[in-house]
Design a protein around this motif. Structure first.
Motif, PDB file in Angstrom:
ATOM      1  N   VAL A  75       0.843  -1.194   0.000  1.00  0.00           N
ATOM      2  CA  VAL A  75       0.000   0.000   0.000  1.00  0.00           C
ATOM      3  C   VAL A  75       0.879   1.246   0.000  1.00  0.00           C
ATOM      4  O   VAL A  75       1.834   1.343   0.772  1.00  0.00           O
ATOM      5  CB  VAL A  75      -0.927   0.016   1.240  1.00  0.00           C
ATOM      6  N   GLY A  76       0.575   2.177  -0.905  1.00  0.00           N
ATOM      7  CA  GLY A  76       1.347   3.408  -1.006  1.00  0.00           C
ATOM      8  C   GLY A  76       2.440   3.365  -2.054  1.00  0.00           C
ATOM      9  O   GLY A  76       3.040   4.390  -2.366  1.00  0.00           O
ATOM     10  N   GLU A  77       2.694   2.186  -2.635  1.00  0.00           N
ATOM     11  CA  GLU A  77       3.757   2.061  -3.632  1.00  0.00           C
ATOM     12  C   GLU A  77       3.230   2.128  -5.063  1.00  0.00           C
ATOM     13  O   GLU A  77       4.013   2.079  -6.009  1.00  0.00           O
ATOM     14  CB  GLU A  77       4.511   0.740  -3.443  1.00  0.00           C
ATOM     15  N   THR A  78       1.927   2.227  -5.226  1.00  0.00           N
ATOM     16  CA  THR A  78       1.328   2.314  -6.552  1.00  0.00           C
ATOM     17  C   THR A  78       0.758   3.704  -6.764  1.00  0.00           C
ATOM     18  O   THR A  78       0.624   4.490  -5.822  1.00  0.00           O
ATOM     19  CB  THR A  78       0.192   1.279  -6.722  1.00  0.00           C
ATOM     20  N   LYS A  79       0.375   4.001  -8.004  1.00  0.00           N
ATOM     21  CA  LYS A  79      -0.152   5.331  -8.319  1.00  0.00           C
ATOM     22  C   LYS A  79      -1.432   5.604  -7.542  1.00  0.00           C
ATOM     23  O   LYS A  79      -1.668   6.718  -7.081  1.00  0.00           O
ATOM     24  CB  LYS A  79      -0.414   5.444  -9.819  1.00  0.00           C
ATOM     25  N   ASN A  80      -2.294   4.582  -7.408  1.00  0.00           N
ATOM     26  CA  ASN A  80      -3.551   4.793  -6.698  1.00  0.00           C
ATOM     27  C   ASN A  80      -3.456   4.433  -5.223  1.00  0.00           C
ATOM     28  O   ASN A  80      -4.475   4.384  -4.528  1.00  0.00           O
ATOM     29  CB  ASN A  80      -4.684   4.012  -7.367  1.00  0.00           C
ATOM     30  N   ASP A  81      -2.213   4.154  -4.759  1.00  0.00           N
ATOM     31  CA  ASP A  81      -1.928   3.887  -3.340  1.00  0.00           C
ATOM     32  C   ASP A  81      -2.444   2.549  -2.834  1.00  0.00           C
ATOM     33  O   ASP A  81      -2.264   2.219  -1.668  1.00  0.00           O
ATOM     34  CB  ASP A  81      -2.467   5.015  -2.440  1.00  0.00           C
ATOM     35  N   ASP A  82      -3.116   1.750  -3.674  1.00  0.00           N
ATOM     36  CA  ASP A  82      -3.562   0.421  -3.263  1.00  0.00           C
ATOM     37  C   ASP A  82      -2.423  -0.579  -3.417  1.00  0.00           C
ATOM     38  O   ASP A  82      -1.579  -0.455  -4.306  1.00  0.00           O
ATOM     39  CB  ASP A  82      -4.750  -0.039  -4.119  1.00  0.00           C
ATOM     40  N   GLY A  83      -2.416  -1.589  -2.549  1.00  0.00           N
ATOM     41  CA  GLY A  83      -1.449  -2.662  -2.713  1.00  0.00           C
ATOM     42  C   GLY A  83      -1.865  -3.560  -3.874  1.00  0.00           C
ATOM     43  O   GLY A  83      -2.992  -3.489  -4.359  1.00  0.00           O
ATOM     44  N   ARG A  84      -0.944  -4.418  -4.321  1.00  0.00           N
ATOM     45  CA  ARG A  84      -1.263  -5.294  -5.452  1.00  0.00           C
ATOM     46  C   ARG A  84      -0.407  -6.548  -5.391  1.00  0.00           C
ATOM     47  O   ARG A  84       0.780  -6.485  -5.067  1.00  0.00           O
ATOM     48  CB  ARG A  84      -1.007  -4.561  -6.769  1.00  0.00           C
ATOM     49  N   THR A  85      -1.003  -7.688  -5.679  1.00  0.00           N
ATOM     50  CA  THR A  85      -0.288  -8.962  -5.684  1.00  0.00           C
ATOM     51  C   THR A  85      -0.619  -9.718  -6.960  1.00  0.00           C
ATOM     52  O   THR A  85      -1.790  -9.806  -7.345  1.00  0.00           O
ATOM     53  CB  THR A  85      -0.687  -9.823  -4.466  1.00  0.00           C
ATOM     54  N   MET A 106      -7.720  -5.908 -10.853  1.00  0.00           N
ATOM     55  CA  MET A 106      -6.818  -6.151  -9.731  1.00  0.00           C
ATOM     56  C   MET A 106      -5.393  -6.407 -10.224  1.00  0.00           C
ATOM     57  O   MET A 106      -4.424  -5.951  -9.619  1.00  0.00           O
ATOM     58  CB  MET A 106      -7.315  -7.345  -8.918  1.00  0.00           C
ATOM     59  N   VAL A 107      -5.279  -7.118 -11.326  1.00  0.00           N
ATOM     60  CA  VAL A 107      -3.957  -7.441 -11.868  1.00  0.00           C
ATOM     61  C   VAL A 107      -3.279  -6.194 -12.418  1.00  0.00           C
ATOM     62  O   VAL A 107      -2.109  -5.932 -12.142  1.00  0.00           O
ATOM     63  CB  VAL A 107      -4.073  -8.514 -12.980  1.00  0.00           C
ATOM     64  N   SER A 108      -4.010  -5.406 -13.205  1.00  0.00           N
ATOM     65  CA  SER A 108      -3.421  -4.251 -13.875  1.00  0.00           C
ATOM     66  C   SER A 108      -3.335  -3.019 -12.967  1.00  0.00           C
ATOM     67  O   SER A 108      -2.600  -2.078 -13.263  1.00  0.00           O
ATOM     68  CB  SER A 108      -4.222  -3.893 -15.133  1.00  0.00           C
ATOM     69  N   GLY A 109      -4.116  -3.020 -11.887  1.00  0.00           N
ATOM     70  CA  GLY A 109      -4.054  -1.893 -10.959  1.00  0.00           C
ATOM     71  C   GLY A 109      -4.958  -0.747 -11.326  1.00  0.00           C
ATOM     72  O   GLY A 109      -4.664   0.401 -11.020  1.00  0.00           O
ATOM     73  N   HIS A 110      -6.083  -1.051 -11.974  1.00  0.00           N
ATOM     74  CA  HIS A 110      -7.061  -0.007 -12.288  1.00  0.00           C
ATOM     75  C   HIS A 110      -8.039   0.100 -11.125  1.00  0.00           C
ATOM     76  O   HIS A 110      -8.703  -0.872 -10.776  1.00  0.00           O
ATOM     77  CB  HIS A 110      -7.819  -0.347 -13.570  1.00  0.00           C
ATOM     78  N   LYS A 111      -8.126   1.294 -10.560  1.00  0.00           N
ATOM     79  CA  LYS A 111      -8.968   1.482  -9.377  1.00  0.00           C
ATOM     80  C   LYS A 111     -10.400   1.804  -9.753  1.00  0.00           C
ATOM     81  O   LYS A 111     -11.334   1.379  -9.092  1.00  0.00           O
ATOM     82  CB  LYS A 111      -8.390   2.609  -8.511  1.00  0.00           C
ATOM     83  N   THR A 112     -10.584   2.586 -10.834  1.00  0.00           N
ATOM     84  CA  THR A 112     -11.923   2.999 -11.225  1.00  0.00           C
ATOM     85  C   THR A 112     -12.347   2.316 -12.510  1.00  0.00           C
ATOM     86  O   THR A 112     -11.536   2.105 -13.414  1.00  0.00           O
ATOM     87  CB  THR A 112     -12.004   4.522 -11.427  1.00  0.00           C
ATOM     88  N   ARG A 113     -13.617   2.002 -12.605  1.00  0.00           N
ATOM     89  CA  ARG A 113     -14.134   1.308 -13.774  1.00  0.00           C
ATOM     90  C   ARG A 113     -14.045   2.173 -15.034  1.00  0.00           C
ATOM     91  O   ARG A 113     -13.800   1.664 -16.130  1.00  0.00           O
ATOM     92  CB  ARG A 113     -15.611   0.920 -13.514  1.00  0.00           C
ATOM     93  N   SER A 114     -14.218   3.480 -14.885  1.00  0.00           N
ATOM     94  CA  SER A 114     -14.218   4.356 -16.055  1.00  0.00           C
ATOM     95  C   SER A 114     -12.881   4.314 -16.776  1.00  0.00           C
ATOM     96  O   SER A 114     -12.822   4.260 -18.001  1.00  0.00           O
ATOM     97  CB  SER A 114     -14.545   5.790 -15.645  1.00  0.00           C
TER      98      SER A 114
END
Length: 368
Positions: free
Chosen positions: A220-230, A312-320
């Motif tokens: 968390v905090g290491e991505t553009k949208n601040d969400d963690g990702r695995t 989740m894989v690509s790191g897109h936070k918003t559907r738009s």
């Protein structure tokens, strides 16, 4: 009026007003030779004070540069990842609004700025980013105590229809991959598969990787949208990571980065020269690294991966934003047409078979 009065100042031809707020004295020129004008100005100022507002003279002293400095400081304090873009926006805004005071930043002036930028050939999207920066700077000023901005003017936004639609067909990627420099191949294959951003991939260190389990994790905090990702690496990407590990061991250069730069001693920063040259040699035209992001999203969806998992894989936070990248191209449209035709044929075949099996009146009569 008990807390203010109108007066003539020295040899000035204009009437001045004097008033107090919270024990502080304010003096202001009415810029008029008519006493009535000065009295009206004084009444307006006293009315603002009665409502708890800061006198208008305060805002006349605040410049756009002060707002811009506070805006950039806010980005720095909050460690926003788009600081570089924010500075670029402020740079362009300053060329126009640098000497403006707060009351002078009006909607007509903002429209004038938009017109100037359009004449310079700037895209609607870029202008909108600059207008958003202006709005944020004004809002930060309005939120201060005491406020530096008394009102935020209407800021018209432009319609955007300039979303890039570039992506790689598999054959194009293979052609490019063959001619890319070795140090760029790994990040390209990773981006083609998972759609991560350039900075997310080039910033990967071995502390993000579990080689035994084939897992790559951003906290968390290491991505553009601040969400963690695995993500879990497929066999092909596991081989890429194993290769990177072996190459680093052979070089005996201490670097934490999974995909080090050309010299193997630090992080990859800029690949544009080598990238564009490879695109030319591969004969695929000018492409952008960010096109991998669109390609990965499209490929995942068409491979049957659910949109939620693909996001989740690509790191897109918003559907738009995700929908912008899940692009339909001419091949997709052609395939849809072919599938429709095949479906209609199957319906025709089913109908014909049903009719053939259904007994006619004559047949029913004979049966009876």
């Amino acid at each position: 009026m008990s807390n203010g009065f109108v007066y003539k100042r020295g040899k000035s031809k204009y009437y001045w007003i004097q008033y107090y707020r919270n024990g502080r004295r304010y003096r202001e020129s009415s810029k008029s030779t008519k006493k009535m004008v000065a009295e009206k100005l004084l009444a307006r100022r006293m009315g603002d004070i009665a409502q708890g507002k800061v006198p208008g003279i305060h805002f006349d002293k605040i410049t756009f540069k002060q707002l811009a400095d506070d805006f950039i400081r806010d980005y720095q304090i909050n460690e926003k990842k788009s600081l570089k873009r924010a500075k670029q926006s402020i740079k362009h805004l300053t060329k126009f609004f640098e000497d403006y005071k707060v009351p002078e930043i009006t909607t007509p002036k903002i429209r004038e700025y938009i017109g100037m930028r359009l004449e310079e050939g700037v895209s609607n999207g870029t202008i909108n980013r600059e207008l958003s920066a202006l709005k944020r700077a004004l809002n930060i000023g309005a939120e201060q105590t005491p406020p530096a901005v008394d009102r935020v003017p209407h800021i018209p936004m432009l319609k955007e229809n300039n979303v890039r639609k570039g992506f790689f067909e598999h054959g194009e990627f293979e052609a490019l991959y063959k001619v890319l420099p070795d140090y760029i191949k790994g990040i390209s294959k990773f981006a083609y598969s998972y759609g991560w951003r350039f900075n997310e991939i080039t910033g990967l260190t071995w502390s993000h990787v579990d080689r035994e389990q084939g897992i790559v994790r951003l906290e968390v905090g290491e991505t553009k949208n601040d969400d963690g990702r695995t993500i879990y690496l497929d066999e092909e990407l596991k081989a890429v990571f194993d290769h990177q590990w072996e190459m680093i061991k052979k070089r005996e250069i201490i670097t934490p980065y999974v995909f080090p730069n050309k010299n193997g001693d630090g992080r990859i920063k800029d690949i544009r020269g080598s990238w564009y040259k490879a695109c030319e040699v591969a004969g695929i035209g000018k492409r952008f690294f960010h096109d991998f992001r669109r390609t990965a999203v499209r490929n995942m969806v068409r491979a049957g991966i659910s949109e939620r998992v693909a996001m989740m894989v690509s790191g897109h936070k918003t559907r738009s934003i995700f929908d912008r990248y899940n692009i339909t191209n001419n091949s997709d449209l052609k395939m849809a047409s072919q599938k429709q035709a095949e479906y209609r044929k199957s319906l025709t075949a089913t109908f014909s078979a049903t009719v053939a099996d259904f007994p006619t009146k004559k047949g029913l009569a004979k049966t009876g």
